[in-house]
Structure formats: structure tokens, C-alpha cells
Design a protein around this motif. Structure first.
Motif, mmCIF file in Angstrom:
data_model
loop_
_atom_site.group_PDB
_atom_site.id
_atom_site.type_symbol
_atom_site.label_atom_id
_atom_site.label_comp_id
_atom_site.label_asym_id
_atom_site.label_seq_id
_atom_site.Cartn_x
_atom_site.Cartn_y
_atom_site.Cartn_z
ATOM 1 N N SER A 7 12.239 -3.389 -4.388
ATOM 2 C CA SER A 7 12.778 -3.664 -5.746
ATOM 3 C C SER A 7 12.054 -4.428 -6.495
ATOM 4 O O SER A 7 12.746 -5.170 -7.279
ATOM 5 N N VAL A 8 10.835 -4.388 -6.562
ATOM 6 C CA VAL A 8 9.933 -5.322 -7.347
ATOM 7 C C VAL A 8 9.143 -4.240 -8.383
ATOM 8 O O VAL A 8 9.186 -2.930 -7.997
ATOM 9 N N ASP A 9 8.689 -4.720 -9.461
ATOM 10 C CA ASP A 9 8.397 -3.569 -10.674
ATOM 11 C C ASP A 9 6.844 -3.474 -9.967
ATOM 12 O O ASP A 9 6.423 -2.163 -10.068
ATOM 13 N N ARG A 10 6.282 -4.563 -9.375
ATOM 14 C CA ARG A 10 4.836 -3.955 -9.119
ATOM 15 C C ARG A 10 4.513 -4.620 -7.641
ATOM 16 O O ARG A 10 5.003 -5.578 -7.284
ATOM 17 N N ASP A 15 7.357 -7.201 7.711
ATOM 18 C CA ASP A 15 7.977 -6.692 6.345
ATOM 19 C C ASP A 15 9.350 -7.263 6.044
ATOM 20 O O ASP A 15 10.341 -6.564 6.389
ATOM 21 N N ILE A 52 12.426 -9.133 4.153
ATOM 22 C CA ILE A 52 13.059 -9.317 2.779
ATOM 23 C C ILE A 52 13.569 -10.803 2.795
ATOM 24 O O ILE A 52 13.251 -11.233 1.817
ATOM 25 N N GLU A 102 5.005 -11.518 14.921
ATOM 26 C CA GLU A 102 5.402 -10.396 14.001
ATOM 27 C C GLU A 102 4.323 -10.013 13.074
ATOM 28 O O GLU A 102 4.568 -9.066 12.142
ATOM 29 N N ARG A 118 0.869 -1.174 0.009
ATOM 30 C CA ARG A 118 0.040 0.108 -0.100
ATOM 31 C C ARG A 118 0.856 1.312 0.006
ATOM 32 O O ARG A 118 0.360 2.465 -0.370
ATOM 33 N N VAL A 119 2.001 1.086 0.414
ATOM 34 C CA VAL A 119 3.145 2.311 0.572
ATOM 35 C C VAL A 119 4.131 2.164 -0.342
ATOM 36 O O VAL A 119 4.716 1.154 -0.393
ATOM 37 N N ARG A 120 4.252 3.267 -1.153
ATOM 38 C CA ARG A 120 5.245 3.228 -2.165
ATOM 39 C C ARG A 120 6.702 3.041 -1.748
ATOM 40 O O ARG A 120 7.455 2.267 -2.394
ATOM 41 N N GLY A 121 6.979 3.590 -0.735
ATOM 42 C CA GLY A 121 8.450 3.527 -0.431
ATOM 43 C C GLY A 121 8.885 1.841 0.117
ATOM 44 O O GLY A 121 9.856 1.432 -0.407
ATOM 45 N N THR A 122 7.811 1.129 0.482
ATOM 46 C CA THR A 122 7.941 0.042 0.997
ATOM 47 C C THR A 122 8.336 -0.879 -0.357
ATOM 48 O O THR A 122 9.046 -1.828 -0.593
ATOM 49 N N ARG A 123 7.327 -0.641 -1.340
ATOM 50 C CA ARG A 123 7.614 -1.561 -2.506
ATOM 51 C C ARG A 123 8.908 -1.158 -3.141
ATOM 52 O O ARG A 123 9.616 -2.021 -3.534
ATOM 53 N N ARG A 124 9.302 0.124 -3.162
ATOM 54 C CA ARG A 124 10.679 0.520 -3.722
ATOM 55 C C ARG A 124 11.742 -0.326 -3.016
ATOM 56 O O ARG A 124 12.619 -0.564 -3.731
ATOM 57 N N ARG A 125 11.470 -0.376 -1.810
ATOM 58 C CA ARG A 125 12.386 -0.850 -1.092
ATOM 59 C C ARG A 125 12.731 -2.343 -1.268
ATOM 60 O O ARG A 125 13.840 -3.054 -1.517
#
Lengths: 346, 529
Positions: free
Chosen positions: A273-276, A334, A336, A330, A264-271
Motif C-alpha cells: 500500500s505505498v504510492d511508489r 518481504d 511488513i 531471510e 520489481r513486482v507490482r503485486g508486492t508493491r500494492r500489498r
């Protein structure tokens, strides 16, 4: 009631029920454990005896090993343990997941475990259980977390798959091996009948879900693909831990995605490193947390893990007796690298 | 706004740079010129300053969402981006007025500063209600000005060059300097209208790459020109006809900030462009960067300020002389020309001297002494090099002196932004003085993702106290911090300020008691002075 001893107390080994003589989802080995569900942070190996729901048993057997002493009860069945009456009720989280109801001398506590309120074709839907004290998770305990209807997210996943098919690329979707992967396969089964490739750690859980009667897309192991197959246009379900591993080399030119509430949060997705990022969670979103607290009718709310402080403050400001109950759970971590699960082959 | 959100999403939904460029090319080809101009303007990092104060934006969001300010703060800590937080908290009321193009929205947005606070709040709430969540997010990005979508300037230039059908270097040059986001400017960029060249337009800066290995790998030292790597503000000084312009590397016009340099530039022949470093400078020696910073901080440049911190341009290249672009000429020829041009302009413009030595060992010795001279090391430039675009590896290298280091104890943490949203990644480090820990540096970078995750989990479990978004921590972990310089600072409790601090490594082998003391930092201060 304020003078009564609490039915559950946090201890170094886990949440301890004194009059029942058992622990709830303990994080250290104990004599007797009652489990809400089979995720690794709730079902840890090493305890002498476990009680859990019947549908969760095959998964627990796989995760806790062949020698673990496992006993099951049906949803809603009442069992006397020590001085308390214990029963397990659907939590809507994953197959076999439960809320634990504990009744003692007219007082009722409910431990939600992890739960969600959104529809899920792979498990029994959450049932509100009235109680005096409600122990809730708060993985997504902020109003920024609101889920779209899952069928809309499934349609987005299919649209993405169609795009990668048209481009002749593999589509690798990372999802938890237990729960999320099967939910995606079941949601997509309403929209298509195409075969999906599976990571080796996901396949055995898919088999367990199939045996439990959950309808899902046809699947095949990545390892069983013909030699030289490049997975162009295929959808591959993989564990989050396989991202960035050498295993990914099998999918040249792949587009990647992750299915999680954190997307839902863009920064988490970018962290990651996935396209979608597809917003699909097996936890309650903010409105569902508030609805569920209200539906419990409880006058005391104990919040275990996630964004505990905002939820506690919000409830207190609305006149409820809410506080934090520290645990080692947990939720939808979140992570990796996913917590390794017992006996899961690569 | 829908089409612009499509562009944002298309760029955002792939990690492949080629696919980002493809998405931009396709979008710009199909875009209305007025929308294209605005989109490009934002993609190249421009923003409209002071559109709406952040405080007002937050209070409008509190009013529109019904959540209290503290919930907005908690949410912001998890999201790490104000525009996104507001878009997530303010639910669309689906007051659908139909989709309007970007330039129409921008015509509305630019009126915000002319409204009073109450009207501004009303406008924001009306507009938020009219936009679906995806568009509302992009709209908020335009308001807050932090419009970053993971495309570098180079990628935008690549895409635009393809759209315009010209070489990337030509397009990079056309994009330099200031331009208004209008359909007319867009057509000019695409080369449909020529002859309106802006007299103040700078050239793209040519940058040096860090030299990691030994300089012996560069071959014959005679083929290289060495000069000091000055620690100031990189700038181009332009004199064309009546126009005088000083541009910083951030493409900011700073002519007014450096009147002594501008005055000297007026004596340059028309058609001259110099490249150099703006330095605080007195007599024959540079002043510390901290002095330049205080001067930049001054609103009014009266005589007292100008006397206290005089500024000079240390020129190291000439890109244009007599109106002729010299960038393709070899550096040796440009340097000779430069020496002639700047000779009469001292002291406000001075030549960056060549550092001479017979061999690499000799240059290495010079480099060792860099810190005492107040410079960051040496620059090595091939004498036959052209003045290129960007930062290619090969012709220019920066050979910096090894950084200073200290061992600091992690004492505070705060959640990060962007990619690090919701993770505790903004750290404060302290050193010992009289048995107490005194914060001396903040650092955000230097750890691996795995270390960041581990530290984040530790921080959550070892918090002593929370002050809003900041957590004070048990003083346990020691980190080696690298920094470029140290200066006295009355604004810091420790009395010192370090430049460019970053984490070198996690010293798991050290206990908090083994960290450095303030006295050892003060000793470094004396070495520098």
C-alpha cells in the motif's frame, strides 16, 4: 572429494564448521560465531564470542550490546581457528559485509552471506573468491529480478521528491535502517544537497556510516523538527515498520514509497500500500547470481535462502552439483514489520 | 502505447482515489478520441475474448525469453499476473519502430485471431521486441484481458462525467450496455452526438447495502417494504419497440440464455424495463442455485434442458413504463405499476412478493426460515425510495441470514494473485471421513494481513509435498469457514459443494482432530433439501 566430510553442516543452532569449532551467522546462541554482516537475521545476540570485519564492528556493538565479546579482522587477513584458515572478503551488501572463506587441508569453501554486484558508494565492492564449494544466497533467484543501474533509480527517487515538493506534500520513503537508507542518502548526494529527515532508528546508523567516511546528504531527526513543522516538500526516510503507525500522523498528506528489490513486482508493491515502489536492492539479481556462481569456479553450489529451488534446478540443468542448504536466514525479507533491532529507539 | 502506459502508471502510482480521478480527467481531456475510446473500454472492464490462447502466449514467451516452461511457472507464482510475468521475462530487444498510438496497436491486435498459430507467435515476438518493458506490460494486459488498475467503475464514471460536464448518473447510464470502442462512440458518450440512443441500453443497477446492526435502528417498520433476497442472477429485462434484451448485472447480454423469459418479455408493452432476479423455478418454488448453474453451463438449450431446469424472472421493480423513466418515482408507486405489468406474464415472469409482518420481530422470524425457502434472507427497501445508482447506504438494505459454518483443516496452499502474489493465500480445507481428511472448500479471504504473513511462513516450513504450484501441508491448523449453502456435487470427491466459502477465523484453540466430519456437512445437506 565426495568422501570428505563437509566443512559446514546445518545444525539446529546454525551452520557448524567442525574442524574450526565455530558457527557461521548462527541463529541460536553458541560458543563462537563468525559473522558475515550485521543484519538481524545474521547477527543474533547471545553468543559467547564473535568474529567479524573491522568496519562492521560499530554496528554490531550497537546491535549486540556493550557486553558482547567482539573481535575484528581486516578484509583479507587470514586467521587460524582450530584446524582451518579463515578470512573475510568484501560482499558489497552493506558496510562491513563479508564473504567467509574457509580453507582446510587444501579444500576451500566460501559462504557468500548476503551480497550484491551493483555499485554501492557506501561499502567495499564484492570480490570474487575462487573456491571448491560456494555457499550462496538466492533472495532474488528468479529471472524476473533484474536491477536497473542504481544511479537511474536514484534519479527516479529524486524526480519523485521534486514532484511532491512541487505539490507541497511530504515524501516518506521506507527503507531498511541498515544499508538501504544510507545507500539512498549517498546516491542522492551525487544529485542534490538538500537536507533529509530521518526516523529515529535510522539516524544512529547514518552516524556510524559518516564516521566510516561515507559521503551522504545532510540529515536531521524528525524529532528535531521545529514544533508545528508539517514537512511539506521534505523527504523523510523511515523504517518499513513505521508504515501505518501513529508516527506517520506527523506527515499530513504524505506520499509514500518503499525502496526494495521486491518492488520489481507490482503485486508486492500494492500489498504494501505505498504510492511508489523503487527497485533498489542490496542483493544480487538473477544475472549477478549466475555471474557470481560462475566466477567462483566452484564445482559444488549450496543455496541457502530465497528462491533456492529455481536456482538449484537451473544450475543442475547446466551440469553443476547444486543443492539446497537449509538455513534460518531471510535475506531481504518481504516484511511488513521489520524485525526489531536491539536498542533501536522508535 | 507510451501515452496509454502513462495513464496506467499515473493511476497505478497513487493510492489516493482523488488523484486517480485527477489523472484520468487530465489524460482523457488530452487524448485522441480513438485512443480515449479504447482506454475507456478497457478501464470499464471490457476485454477482447479469445485473442490468443494462454497456452500460445506462454510458449511464445518461452521461445522469446529462452527460459524453460518450468521457470515461467515459478516466475508466475512469484508475480501472480501472467501479463507482468511475460513482460519481465521477455527482454526488450529495443527494435524501436517509434511509438504508435493505442488505437493503432489495437487495430493490429484484433487481427490475432485471424492468424494461424505460427503467425501469431511471430507477431507476438515481433511486437514484444518493439515495445519497451513498461509498454510491453500494458500491451500484455490488453492481450490477457485482465486489465485491472485499481480504479472502480464508479471512479471511471466520476472522471468521465467531469470530462463531459454532465452528472455522474447520466454518464453511468450512457455507459451501460455494449458499445464499440470507436472515436464515434467516444463523442457520443461525451454528449456531442445525441439522438442515437441504443434501444437495448439498461439502467445502472441499484444495489442494497448489508445491514450489520438490528433493523429496529431503521425506525417504523411500516415505512419499509420487505421481500425475499432471491439467490439467482440479477437482471434487467427490456422491451423497447422491437428490441428485447436481458442484461445481467455484469452488463452481459444474456437474452439467448433465457428463452422462456425473452418470450414472455415479447408480450410486454413497448417502453418497459423490469428489474429482478433470474431463478431456476418449478411450480411455486425456486430450485437450488446449483441447478441454475448447471443450466448456465449448457452450451445447447434443448427441450430436455429447458424442461429439467425452467427459469423465471422474479421481478421486483419497474424502471421504465410506456417509455417513461420511473426511477425517481417512489417505490410504492413503482411496485403497484409492476404488479399490473407482470400479472399476465406468469409463469416466466412473476412478482417478488412482499413479506408481511406487523413488526421487526415478525420479520426476524420470517428471516430465520429463509434458508428452508432457498433464499438468502430479506431485503428491506424504503417505500418512498427512488431507484438510485450504485450502492448508497440508507434506502435499500440486505438483511441476510447468518451463514453456515464448519471447522476445516488447512491441507493445501497455493500462491495468490495480484496483491497476494508470491504469498501462499489460496487455501484448501478438509473435513474428516473414516480417519482421512477430505477436501471440501477453497477459500481466499477472511484473514488479516498479519495472519496471512504468519501462515505463509508456516506453510513454507511445513510443506509435505509440492505439486507444481500447490503445496500439501501438515494437517495442523483449523479454520472456521463460513458458507452460504451446500449442495450435492458429483464433481467433488467429497460429494458436496459449498457456496461462497470464506474464512471466519483461525481456530488456534482447536487441533486438527477437532475439525468437522463429512457426516456433519451431509446433515446440513438434508436440512437444506
Amino acid at each position: 572429494m565426495g568422501t570428505r566430510e563437509p566443512l559446514l553442516r546445518p545444525t539446529p543452532a546454525g551452520l557448524w564448521c567442525e574442524p574450526g569449532g565455530f558457527y557461521v551467522d548462527p541463529w541460536q546462541p553458541v560458543e563462537r560465531a563468525v559473522l558475515t554482516h550485521a543484519h538481524a537475521d545474521h547477527a543474533r545476540p547471545g553468543s559467547a564470542a564473535y568474529l567479524a570485519t573491522a568496519p562492521s564492528l560499530p554496528i554490531l556493538r550497537r546491535r549486540l550490546g556493550p557486553d558482547a565479546r567482539l573481535e575484528s579482522i581486516a578484509y583479507g587477513e587470514v586467521r587460524r581457528i582450530g584446524d582451518v584458515d579463515v578470512s573475510l572478503h568484501p560482499a558489497g551488501h552493506v558496510l562491513g559485509s563479508a564473504q567467509l572463506r574457509i580453507a582446510h587441508q587444501g579444500e576451500v569453501w566460501v559462504v557468500s552471506g548476503d551480497y550484491k554486484r551493483a555499485p554501492d558508494p557506501t561499502c567495499a565492492a564484492f570480490e570474487p573468491v575462487p573456491c571448491d564449494t560456494f555457499v550462496t544466497e538466492a533472495t532474488f533467484g528468479l529471472p524476473i529480478y533484474r536491477w536497473e543501474p542504481p544511479e537511474r533509480t536514484a534519479a527516479e527517487i529524486l524526480a519523485w521528491w521534486d514532484t511532491t515538493r512541487a505539490a507541497g506534500r511530504p515524501a516518506v520513503l521506507f527503507a531498511y535502517a541498515l544499508g538501504k537508507a544510507q545507500r539512498i542518502l549517498a546516491e542522492l548526494a551525487r544529485l542534490t544537497d538538500r537536507e533529509v529527515y530521518l526516523h529515529g532508528a535510522i539516524a544512529p546508523i547514518v552516524d556510524i556510516y559518516r564516521e566510516a567516511g561515507v559521503a551522504m546528504l545532510p540529515t536531521r531527526l524528525v524529532a528535531d523538527a521545529p514544533a508545528g513543522h508539517r514537512f511539506a516538500g521534505d523527504l523523510v526516510l523511515a523504517t518499513p515498520g513505521s508504515q501505518g503507525s501513529p508516527w506517520m500522523k506527523r506527515f499530513p498528506g504524505a506520499e509514500t514509497a518503499l525502496a526494495s528489490g521486491w518492488m520489481r513486482v507490482r503485486g508486492t508493491r500494492r500489498r504494501h500500500s505505498v504510492d511508489r515502489g523503487f527497485v533498489l536492492s542490496d542483493h544480487a539479481d538473477w544475472p549477478a547470481l549466475l555471474d557470481t556462481v560462475a566466477a567462483s569456479g566452484a564445482e559444488r553450489i549450496l543455496v541457502t535462502h530465497g528462491s533456492t529451488e529455481p536456482l538449484v534446478r537451473w544450475l543442475c540443468e547446466r551440469g553443476l552439483d547444486a543443492r539446497t542448504l537449509p538455513t534460518a536466514w531471510e535475506g531481504e525479507g518481504d516484511v511488513i514489520v521489520e524485525t526489531p533491532t536491539a536498542g533501536a529507539p522508535g | 502505447m507510451r501515452r496509454f502506459a502513462d495513464l496506467y502508471e499515473a493511476i497505478d502510482q497513487t493510492t489516493s482515489t482523488n488523484r486517480k480521478v485527477e489523472a484520468m480527467v487530465a489524460w482523457f481531456r488530452a487524448a485522441d478520441p480513438a485512443d480515449a475510446a479504447w482506454a475507456l473500454w478497457f478501464l470499464t472492464g471490457n476485454r477482447i475474448k479469445r485473442l490468443v490462447p494462454t497456452r500460445e502466449l506462454r510458449s511464445a514467451a518461452v521461445a522469446a525469453s529462452g527460459y524453460p516452461e518450468w521457470m515461467l511457472a515459478e516466475s508466475y507464482a512469484a508475480v501472480g499476473d501472467l501479463a507482468e510475468t511475460l513482460a519481465l521475462l521477455v527482454d526488450s530487444l529495443a527494435d524501436d519502430e517509434g511509438d504508435l498510438p493505442l488505437h493503432v496497436w489495437m487495430a493490429r491486435v484484433v487481427t490475432l485471431p485471424t492468424l494461424d498459430a505460427a503467425e501469431r507467435e511471430a507477431a507476438l515476438r515481433r511486437w514484444w521486441a518493439a515495445l519497451p518493458r513498461r509498454e510491453r506490460y500494458v500491451f500484455n494486459k490488453l492481450l490477457t484481458g485482465a486489465f485491472r488498475v485499481g480504479v472502480s467503475h464508479t471512479l471511471v464514471v466520476r472522471a468521465l462525467a467531469e470530462v463531459a460536464g454532465v452528472p455522474a448518473a447520466t454518464l453511468a447510464h450512457r455507459l451501460m450496455g455494449s458499445w464499440a470502442p470507436t472515436a464515434e462512440a467516444w463523442r457520443g458518450l461525451l454528449g456531442e452526438e445525441q439522438g442515437t440512443e441504443d434501444l437495448s441500453r439498461p439502467y445502472p443497477f441499484f444495489l442494497a447495502s448489508p445491514l450489520e446492526g438490528e433493523p429496529a435502528s431503521l425506525g417504523d417498520p411500516a415505512a419499509w417494504l420487505a421481500e425475499w433476497k432471491w439467490d439467482g442472477i440479477r437482471a434487467q429485462v427490456i422491451r423497447r419497440e422491437g428490441t428485447i434484451a436481458v442484461w445481467s448485472r455484469g452488463e452481459e447480454l444474456v437474452t439467448d440464455r433465457f428463452p422462456e423469459v425473452a418470450t414472455a418479455a415479447a408480450r410486454l408493452p413497448s417502453g418497459t424495463v423490469l428489474d429482478g432476479e433470474l431463478m431456476a423455478w418449478r411450480g411455486e418454488a425456486p430450485l437450488p442455485f446449483a441447478d441454475l448453474q448447471t443450466r448456465i453451463g449448457r452450451k445447447k438449450l434443448d427441450k430436455r434442458v429447458l424442461d429439467a431446469v425452467p427459469v423465471a424472472l422474479v421481478a421486483f421493480d419497474v424502471l421504465e413504463a410506456d417509455g417513461v423513466d420511473l426511477r425517481e418515482r417512489p417505490l410504492s408507486e413503482r411496485r403497484a405499476r409492476l404488479a399490473e405489468i407482470v400479472a399476465p406474464l406468469a409463469p416466466a415472469v412473476r412478482l417478488s412478493e412482499e413479506v408481511r409482518a406487523p413488526d421487526w420481530e415478525g420479520l426476524a422470524t420470517h428471516r430465520q426460515g429463509a434458508r428452508e425457502l432457498g433464499v438468502e434472507g430479506l431485503l428491506l427497501k424504503r417505500r418512498d425510495s427512488a431507484y438510485g445508482v450504485g450502492r448508497p447506504r440508507g434506502p435499500w438494505w440486505k438483511w441476510k441470514v447468518a451463514p453456515l459454518t464448519m471447522d476445516g483443516v488447512l491441507v493445501y496452499a497455493q500462491a495468490g494473485h495480484g496483491k497476494r502474489a508470491g504469498l501462499y493465500t489460496d487455501y484448501t480445507f478438509a473435513v474428516w471421513q473414516d480417519g482421512a481428511l477430505l477436501p471440501v472448500a477453497k477459500a481466499y479471504s477472511g484473514l488479516t494481513n498479519v495472519e496471512i504473513e504468519e501462515l505463509d511462513r508456516w506453510i513454507r516450513r511445513h510443506t509435505v509435498e509440492k505439486f507444481g504450484p500447490v503445496r500439501s501441508l501438515e494437517p495442523v491448523h483449523v479454520f472456521e469457514i463460513a458458507f452460504e449453502g451446500i449442495a450435492p456435487s458429483p464433481r467433488h470427491k467429497s460429494g458436496v459443494a459449498v457456496r461462497f466459502p470464506r474464512i471466519l477465523r483461525w481456530r488456534r484453540d482447536k487441533a486438527a482432530a477437532d475439525a468437522d466430519t463429512l457426516a456433519s456437512l451431509q446433515a446440513l445437506l438434508r436440512v437444506q433439501a
